[in-house]
Design a protein around this motif. Structure first.
Motif, PDB file in Angstrom:
ATOM      1  N   HIS A   7      12.383 -11.475 -36.736  1.00  0.00           N
ATOM      2  CA  HIS A   7      11.152 -10.773 -37.043  1.00  0.00           C
ATOM      3  C   HIS A   7      10.377 -10.593 -35.737  1.00  0.00           C
ATOM      4  CE1 HIS A   7       8.117 -10.198 -40.579  1.00  0.00           C
ATOM      5  NE2 HIS A   7       8.310  -9.117 -39.851  1.00  0.00           N
ATOM      6  N   MET A   8      10.295  -9.344 -35.286  1.00  0.00           N
ATOM      7  CA  MET A   8       9.614  -9.051 -34.028  1.00  0.00           C
ATOM      8  C   MET A   8       8.151  -8.695 -34.279  1.00  0.00           C
ATOM      9  SD  MET A   8      12.105  -9.585 -32.005  1.00  0.00           S
ATOM     10  CE  MET A   8      11.155  -9.196 -30.516  1.00  0.00           C
ATOM     11  N   GLY A   9       7.293  -9.054 -33.334  1.00  0.00           N
ATOM     12  CA  GLY A   9       5.890  -8.721 -33.500  1.00  0.00           C
ATOM     13  C   GLY A   9       5.095  -9.044 -32.249  1.00  0.00           C
ATOM     14  N   LEU A  10       3.793  -8.890 -32.350  1.00  0.00           N
ATOM     15  CA  LEU A  10       2.879  -9.150 -31.249  1.00  0.00           C
ATOM     16  C   LEU A  10       2.182 -10.485 -31.461  1.00  0.00           C
ATOM     17  CD1 LEU A  10       1.295  -5.607 -30.904  1.00  0.00           C
ATOM     18  CD2 LEU A  10       2.725  -6.740 -29.201  1.00  0.00           C
ATOM     19  N   ALA A  11       2.003 -11.213 -30.382  1.00  0.00           N
ATOM     20  CA  ALA A  11       1.340 -12.511 -30.458  1.00  0.00           C
ATOM     21  C   ALA A  11       0.320 -12.624 -29.340  1.00  0.00           C
ATOM     22  CB  ALA A  11       2.357 -13.643 -30.364  1.00  0.00           C
ATOM     23  N   CYS A  12      -0.768 -13.304 -29.634  1.00  0.00           N
ATOM     24  CA  CYS A  12      -1.765 -13.601 -28.617  1.00  0.00           C
ATOM     25  C   CYS A  12      -2.432 -14.923 -28.981  1.00  0.00           C
ATOM     26  CB  CYS A  12      -2.792 -12.478 -28.491  1.00  0.00           C
ATOM     27  SG  CYS A  12      -3.908 -12.336 -29.903  1.00  0.00           S
ATOM     28  N   ASP A  13      -3.197 -15.442 -28.052  1.00  0.00           N
ATOM     29  CA  ASP A  13      -3.890 -16.699 -28.292  1.00  0.00           C
ATOM     30  C   ASP A  13      -4.832 -16.566 -29.484  1.00  0.00           C
ATOM     31  OD1 ASP A  13      -6.132 -18.763 -27.872  1.00  0.00           O
ATOM     32  OD2 ASP A  13      -4.614 -19.384 -26.423  1.00  0.00           O
ATOM     33  N   ALA A  14      -4.826 -17.548 -30.340  1.00  0.00           N
ATOM     34  CA  ALA A  14      -5.632 -17.491 -31.562  1.00  0.00           C
ATOM     35  C   ALA A  14      -7.127 -17.436 -31.277  1.00  0.00           C
ATOM     36  CB  ALA A  14      -5.313 -18.703 -32.446  1.00  0.00           C
ATOM     37  N   SER A  15      -7.542 -17.779 -30.055  1.00  0.00           N
ATOM     38  CA  SER A  15      -8.966 -17.753 -29.714  1.00  0.00           C
ATOM     39  C   SER A  15      -9.397 -16.439 -29.058  1.00  0.00           C
ATOM     40  CB  SER A  15      -9.295 -18.917 -28.770  1.00  0.00           C
ATOM     41  OG  SER A  15      -8.583 -18.782 -27.543  1.00  0.00           O
ATOM     42  N   ASP A  16      -8.457 -15.529 -28.837  1.00  0.00           N
ATOM     43  CA  ASP A  16      -8.759 -14.249 -28.169  1.00  0.00           C
ATOM     44  C   ASP A  16      -9.199 -13.230 -29.224  1.00  0.00           C
ATOM     45  OD1 ASP A  16      -8.870 -11.954 -26.643  1.00  0.00           O
ATOM     46  OD2 ASP A  16      -6.947 -12.280 -25.640  1.00  0.00           O
ATOM     47  N   ALA A  17     -10.484 -13.270 -29.589  1.00  0.00           N
ATOM     48  CA  ALA A  17     -10.987 -12.433 -30.687  1.00  0.00           C
ATOM     49  C   ALA A  17     -10.804 -10.935 -30.441  1.00  0.00           C
ATOM     50  CB  ALA A  17     -12.456 -12.757 -30.948  1.00  0.00           C
TER      51      ALA A  17
ATOM     52  N   ARG B 139       1.889 -10.829 -26.067  1.00  0.00           N
ATOM     53  CA  ARG B 139       3.312 -11.129 -26.019  1.00  0.00           C
ATOM     54  C   ARG B 139       4.043 -10.423 -27.157  1.00  0.00           C
ATOM     55  NH1 ARG B 139       0.222 -14.900 -24.014  1.00  0.00           N
ATOM     56  NH2 ARG B 139      -0.638 -15.676 -25.976  1.00  0.00           N
ATOM     57  N   LEU B 140       5.111  -9.716 -26.812  1.00  0.00           N
ATOM     58  CA  LEU B 140       5.975  -9.094 -27.818  1.00  0.00           C
ATOM     59  C   LEU B 140       7.210  -9.973 -27.943  1.00  0.00           C
ATOM     60  CD1 LEU B 140       6.613  -6.826 -29.768  1.00  0.00           C
ATOM     61  CD2 LEU B 140       7.497  -5.484 -27.866  1.00  0.00           C
ATOM     62  N   VAL B 141       7.276 -10.726 -29.034  1.00  0.00           N
ATOM     63  CA  VAL B 141       8.296 -11.767 -29.166  1.00  0.00           C
ATOM     64  C   VAL B 141       8.807 -11.817 -30.604  1.00  0.00           C
ATOM     65  CG1 VAL B 141       7.344 -13.208 -27.320  1.00  0.00           C
ATOM     66  CG2 VAL B 141       6.532 -13.499 -29.677  1.00  0.00           C
TER      67      VAL B 141
END
Length: 286
Positions: A253-263, A133-135
């Motif tokens: 502040h824009m950035g990339l996000a992903c599930d914390a468990s997605d190593a 996700r780019l959020v």
């Protein structure tokens, strides 16, 4: 009745070359192989496919009729073989925040393609259906890890014919009674409105826009002023951009996000964030 795909391939070559000799050369076989294949098809279909002469082959109406069907069968057969031989492509579903334009995200998408050359990138309309996700940081999901990439200031967008277009920047004292176009879909915009309310500043809301492009059109039409991310302001055709000053200045502040468990994805995002080759930092308007 099952057709020999090789015979169909020889027929297609003969049809396109108009010559048994040229078809044999193209298919790397002896001429009798081409002739036998055509004869076998003619017997199976009980139809003559070519008129033979010293000048070469002339397709008959039946030959013209068979040609597109033969090409389609050969293409389907080749596609089936590729589907089984090639490894399935991984689909990377990416969500772009609704208030983010695709333009600033383009360099980032190019980076992802470099790191995942065999992945099929698909933009999704729902954050829940995405892996990446780019959020804006304040919009990330509670269970996500966020990798900051760039900051973008919010600016005041002023209609080109509005008297306030000559003001160089906007501070708290400039906003009393300001004719504003509201953008309820943007969380930071709502935070801005609350900040003004806490300071006792009441704005005159002239209109409300559900979508960013409608808001820009209304500013261009002179209906009112609007507070928008700087990247959006560039798409207004007849408006001027002015920075917010002092206590009014805020950014996202824009950035990339992903599930914390997605190593695996966390590792990839770490590389991208460390490289800092994402979209350039957007600075305030002069």
């Amino acid at each position: 009745m099952l057709f020999d795909l090789r015979a169909l391939g020889y027929f297609v070559a003969a049809y396109e070359e108009r010559s048994v000799t040229a078809a044999a050369r193209r298919c790397f076989v002896a001429q009798p192989s081409i002739s036998m294949a055509i004869k076998g098809l003619e017997d199976a279909l009980d139809a003559m496919l070519f008129e033979r002469s010293r000048s070469g082959l002339a397709p008959t109406p039946e030959g013209h009729r068979l040609y597109p069907r033969a090409c389609s069968l050969l293409a389907d057969a080749s596609a089936m073989v590729r589907d089984f031989r090639e490894a399935p492509r991984e689909t990377l579903r990416i969500f772009l925040q609704d208030t983010l334009l695709v333009g600033p995200a383009a360099p980032l998408l190019a980076q992802l393609e470099q790191h995942l050359p065999h992945a099929l990138v698909r933009l999704t309309a729902s954050a829940e259906d995405s892996r990446l996700r780019l959020v804006a940081e304040h919009c990330k999901a509670p269970g996500d890890t966020f990798f900051p990439l760039w900051r973008e200031p919010y600016v005041m967008l002023v209609p080109g014919q509005h008297p306030l277009r000559f003001r160089k920047r906007f501070g708290v004292a400039d906003l009393k009674g300001l004719p504003l176009i509201e953008w309820p879909h943007c969380p930071l915009h709502q935070s801005f409105i609350r900040l003004l309310a806490e300071r006792g500043i009441a704005l005159t809301v002239r209109a409300s826009a559900e979508r960013e492009e409608l808001l820009l059109h209304m500013v261009d039409a002179g209906i009112g002023l609007a507070v928008v991310p700087q990247s959006h302001a560039a798409h207004a055709r007849h408006a001027v951009v002015r920075p917010l000053d002092g206590a009014l200045a805020f950014d996202r502040h824009m950035g990339l996000a992903c599930d914390a468990s997605d190593a695996p994805m966390l590792a990839l995002l770490g590389v991208i964030a460390a490289g800092a080759a994402a979209p350039a930092t957007l600075s305030s308007a002069a």
